[in-house]
Design a protein around this motif. Structure first.
Motif, PDB file in Angstrom:
ATOM      1  N   CYS A   7     -27.454  -1.303  -9.373  1.00  0.00           N
ATOM      2  CA  CYS A   7     -26.345  -2.148  -8.941  1.00  0.00           C
ATOM      3  C   CYS A   7     -26.494  -2.593  -7.497  1.00  0.00           C
ATOM      4  O   CYS A   7     -25.870  -3.556  -7.073  1.00  0.00           O
ATOM      5  CB  CYS A   7     -25.010  -1.425  -9.142  1.00  0.00           C
ATOM      6  N   SER A   8     -27.322  -1.900  -6.708  1.00  0.00           N
ATOM      7  CA  SER A   8     -27.518  -2.294  -5.313  1.00  0.00           C
ATOM      8  C   SER A   8     -28.934  -2.777  -5.044  1.00  0.00           C
ATOM      9  O   SER A   8     -29.251  -3.163  -3.920  1.00  0.00           O
ATOM     10  CB  SER A   8     -27.207  -1.115  -4.380  1.00  0.00           C
ATOM     11  N   TYR A  18     -30.661  -5.526  -5.911  1.00  0.00           N
ATOM     12  CA  TYR A  18     -30.877  -6.924  -5.551  1.00  0.00           C
ATOM     13  C   TYR A  18     -30.020  -7.374  -4.375  1.00  0.00           C
ATOM     14  O   TYR A  18     -30.044  -8.530  -3.987  1.00  0.00           O
ATOM     15  CB  TYR A  18     -30.602  -7.819  -6.768  1.00  0.00           C
ATOM     16  N   THR A  19     -29.242  -6.450  -3.825  1.00  0.00           N
ATOM     17  CA  THR A  19     -28.394  -6.829  -2.693  1.00  0.00           C
ATOM     18  C   THR A  19     -28.692  -5.939  -1.501  1.00  0.00           C
ATOM     19  O   THR A  19     -29.521  -6.229  -0.671  1.00  0.00           O
ATOM     20  CB  THR A  19     -26.914  -6.734  -3.087  1.00  0.00           C
ATOM     21  N   ASP A  20     -28.034  -4.799  -1.415  1.00  0.00           N
ATOM     22  CA  ASP A  20     -28.122  -3.956  -0.231  1.00  0.00           C
ATOM     23  C   ASP A  20     -29.546  -3.475   0.028  1.00  0.00           C
ATOM     24  O   ASP A  20     -30.045  -3.558   1.155  1.00  0.00           O
ATOM     25  CB  ASP A  20     -27.186  -2.743  -0.388  1.00  0.00           C
ATOM     26  N   GLY A  51     -22.422  -8.372  -1.969  1.00  0.00           N
ATOM     27  CA  GLY A  51     -23.105  -8.610  -3.229  1.00  0.00           C
ATOM     28  C   GLY A  51     -22.774  -9.930  -3.873  1.00  0.00           C
ATOM     29  O   GLY A  51     -23.255 -10.220  -4.975  1.00  0.00           O
ATOM     30  N   VAL A  97     -32.804 -13.318  -5.083  1.00  0.00           N
ATOM     31  CA  VAL A  97     -31.865 -12.458  -5.799  1.00  0.00           C
ATOM     32  C   VAL A  97     -32.028 -12.603  -7.314  1.00  0.00           C
ATOM     33  O   VAL A  97     -31.996 -11.625  -8.048  1.00  0.00           O
ATOM     34  CB  VAL A  97     -30.387 -12.701  -5.400  1.00  0.00           C
ATOM     35  N   ASP A 147     -26.320  -5.974 -14.771  1.00  0.00           N
ATOM     36  CA  ASP A 147     -26.059  -5.781 -13.349  1.00  0.00           C
ATOM     37  C   ASP A 147     -25.827  -7.074 -12.585  1.00  0.00           C
ATOM     38  O   ASP A 147     -25.410  -7.037 -11.432  1.00  0.00           O
ATOM     39  CB  ASP A 147     -27.250  -5.047 -12.705  1.00  0.00           C
ATOM     40  N   THR A 205     -23.354  -9.571  -7.791  1.00  0.00           N
ATOM     41  CA  THR A 205     -24.194  -8.380  -7.902  1.00  0.00           C
ATOM     42  C   THR A 205     -23.546  -7.233  -7.130  1.00  0.00           C
ATOM     43  O   THR A 205     -22.539  -7.399  -6.447  1.00  0.00           O
ATOM     44  CB  THR A 205     -25.593  -8.628  -7.306  1.00  0.00           C
ATOM     45  N   GLY A 206     -24.156  -6.056  -7.217  1.00  0.00           N
ATOM     46  CA  GLY A 206     -23.785  -4.931  -6.366  1.00  0.00           C
ATOM     47  C   GLY A 206     -22.296  -4.619  -6.387  1.00  0.00           C
ATOM     48  O   GLY A 206     -21.668  -4.507  -7.439  1.00  0.00           O
ATOM     49  N   LYS A 207     -21.721  -4.462  -5.195  1.00  0.00           N
ATOM     50  CA  LYS A 207     -20.305  -4.092  -5.095  1.00  0.00           C
ATOM     51  C   LYS A 207     -19.389  -5.177  -5.635  1.00  0.00           C
ATOM     52  O   LYS A 207     -18.329  -4.881  -6.198  1.00  0.00           O
ATOM     53  CB  LYS A 207     -19.959  -3.772  -3.638  1.00  0.00           C
ATOM     54  N   ARG A 262     -19.970  -6.952  -8.155  1.00  0.00           N
ATOM     55  CA  ARG A 262     -20.052  -6.832  -9.609  1.00  0.00           C
ATOM     56  C   ARG A 262     -19.320  -5.593 -10.122  1.00  0.00           C
ATOM     57  O   ARG A 262     -18.600  -5.665 -11.128  1.00  0.00           O
ATOM     58  CB  ARG A 262     -21.548  -6.767 -10.001  1.00  0.00           C
TER      59      ARG A 262
END
Length: 285
Positions: free
Chosen positions: A42-43, A45-47, A103, A183, A217, A251-253, A255
């Motif tokens: 979940c993180s 592709y972002t963080d 995200g 991304v 995700d 994405t990420g948070k 999402r």
């Protein structure tokens, strides 16, 4: 013996922590295609990809999501440089990161006015719109794998049941971002739906999460016909302008920790159409 026991307890604790993280986030762990580190998907592709912890230029291990590691090479780009990064020998367009919602990214003017008009004509041909009250009132049509939220299952579409895979005009959109957009350069959806919102009919999108296990995700959304403001909510509510013809990536948070929705008054035109792409996790053949 005591040291050995402590190591075993530590391993047990690590396993339990991983299971807890998967349960809370709705995501599993995977190998980063850049540095090979094991990180929550979940993180990824972002963080992680944009952090100092991700440094290696090229990897040989097999990462998740169908990414070919032999093509992956990343160079960190200074904040004041042009909006590109490198993937192999190709330049990738960088999206705009949306302030206040980690995200969340947007590619403005992803398609032209002429392409928008042609997409709307393709969607409106054949009388395929069906009324929907799922997550708010609208008209909808869908393609690709079939997700059954009640049975918690995802299966391939069946032409014998009148189900249709992603048509050519949607595959053309996917081809526009594959190998070209940061991304989502390796994001290959297997499911899509289009929603048509008409303001005078009271249409809206209720606050919700797309299923955090079955629906993958990453969410990719193409906005047509009108701008809107989408509300992302966690402890606070943040309204984000989604321009027409833009491609939005969740994405990420954004999402997994924020609901999203669109209030009727936040539709900035008589009609707005969205196309959302996902990669659902098949549970049966």
């Amino acid at each position: 013996a005591g040291m050995k026991r402590r190591r075993q307890e530590g391993k047990t604790s690590d396993k339990n922590s991983s299971k807890l993280l998967r349960t809370e986030s709705g995501s599993s762990f995977g190998d980063c295609p850049v540095c090979s580190k094991r990180v929550p998907l979940c993180s990824l592709y972002t963080d992680h990809l944009f952090s100092s912890a991700c440094k290696k230029d090229q990897v040989d291990s097999s990462p998740p999501g169908g990414i070919d590691p032999l093509l992956v090479r990343r160079e960190l780009v200074p904040a004041d440089s042009s909006k590109v990064c490198l993937l192999g020998a190709q330049k990738l367009v960088k999206p705009n990161a949306i302030h206040g919602v980690p995200g969340l990214f947007q590619f403005p003017d992803f398609i032209t006015e002429q392409e928008e008009d042609q997409l709307l004509k393709s969607l409106d041909s054949g009388n395929k719109w069906q009324p929907s009250s799922f997550n708010g009132e609208c008209m909808t049509q869908r393609w690709g794998v079939v997700t059954d939220l009640k049975r918690r299952s995802v299966r391939p579409c069946s032409p014998l049941r009148g189900e249709e895979d992603l048509p050519g005009f949607l595959r053309d959109i996917v081809g526009r971002w594959v190998n070209r957009c940061q991304v989502i350069a390796r994001f290959q959806p297997n499911e899509a739906n289009a929603n048509s919102y008409e303001k005078h009919k009271g249409h809206c999108l209720a606050d919700h999460f797309d299923d955090r296990f079955l629906s993958g995700d990453i969410l990719v959304n193409l906005s047509l016909a009108a701008d809107c403001q989408m509300t992302f909510a966690k402890s606070e509510r943040v309204k984000v302008l989604v321009p027409r013809r833009s491609l939005q990536v969740v994405t990420g948070k954004a999402r997994f920790e924020h609901t999203h929705g669109i209030e009727r008054e936040d539709l900035h035109g008589p009609r707005r159409v969205s196309i959302t792409f996902r990669r659902a996790k098949l549970t049966c053949s």
